[in-house]
Enzyme design. Structure first.
Site, PDB file in Angstrom:
ATOM      1  N   GLN A  80      -2.135   5.393   5.796  1.00  0.00           N
ATOM      2  CA  GLN A  80      -1.064   5.872   4.926  1.00  0.00           C
ATOM      3  C   GLN A  80      -0.888   4.920   3.757  1.00  0.00           C
ATOM      4  OE1 GLN A  80       2.600   6.955   6.821  1.00  0.00           O
ATOM      5  NE2 GLN A  80       3.469   7.674   4.916  1.00  0.00           N
ATOM      6  N   PHE A  81      -1.528   5.266   2.631  1.00  0.00           N
ATOM      7  CA  PHE A  81      -1.463   4.406   1.455  1.00  0.00           C
ATOM      8  C   PHE A  81      -0.050   4.313   0.897  1.00  0.00           C
ATOM      9  CE2 PHE A  81      -1.829   8.487  -0.630  1.00  0.00           C
ATOM     10  CZ  PHE A  81      -1.126   8.331  -1.822  1.00  0.00           C
ATOM     11  N   THR A  82       0.801   5.289   1.184  1.00  0.00           N
ATOM     12  CA  THR A  82       2.148   5.274   0.618  1.00  0.00           C
ATOM     13  C   THR A  82       3.012   4.132   1.160  1.00  0.00           C
ATOM     14  OG1 THR A  82       2.988   6.841   2.262  1.00  0.00           O
ATOM     15  CG2 THR A  82       2.122   7.761   0.193  1.00  0.00           C
TER      16      THR A  82
END
Length: 147
Positions: A80-82
């Site tokens: 999850q890059f966020t």
């Protein structure tokens, strides 16, 4: 590396209606974010921490908390890059601190490989896909780990 860890009673991730990863019963759902200066050693350190951190209630009254390694609990690991989003300025978050796919994907894979080498049962999402994650948060219990 950054991980948001939720103690769960079951979790699953689907892509285009297909379940690509699932754990049943007591376990951890782990969202993993990678930044630019992360390394294989940090991935190994995160894996060791996830496997050994004591997040489960003791089985006996007065006992000590337990880890995945103590109880054989599975993990669902999802990239999850966020987690490295920054929304402090303006109305749109920036993703500048998130590592690009060529850096991030191998490091998330390394976390999974290291967990498996420690003896963990690990299910995963699909890197870069639009995923739907469902889970039952047990507690609720959520903790952030920064390595």
């Amino acid at each position: 590396m950054r991980a948001v860890v939720q103690r769960v009673d079951g979790a699953a991730v689907t892509v285009d209606g297909e379940t690509v990863g699932e754990i049943k019963g007591r376990g951890l759902c782990v969202l993993v974010g990678v930044t630019h200066d992360d390394t294989e050693e940090k991935a190994a350190q995160l894996a060791r921490k996830l496997w050994s951190v004591r997040l489960f209630e003791p089985e006996q009254p007065g006992g000590s908390e337990q880890s995945c390694s103590d109880v054989g609990a599975p993990l669902l690991v999802i990239s999850q890059f966020t987690l490295y989003g920054d929304a402090r300025k303006g109305r749109r978050p920036t993703w500048n601190a998130a590592a690009p796919r060529p850096v991030a994907e191998p490091l998330v894979d390394e976390v999974v490989a290291r967990l498996r080498s420690l003896g963990a049962e690990v299910a995963t999402g699909r890197f870069g896909a639009a995923m739907r994650v469902s889970l039952v948060n047990d507690g609720p219990f959520t903790v952030q780990l920064d390595i």
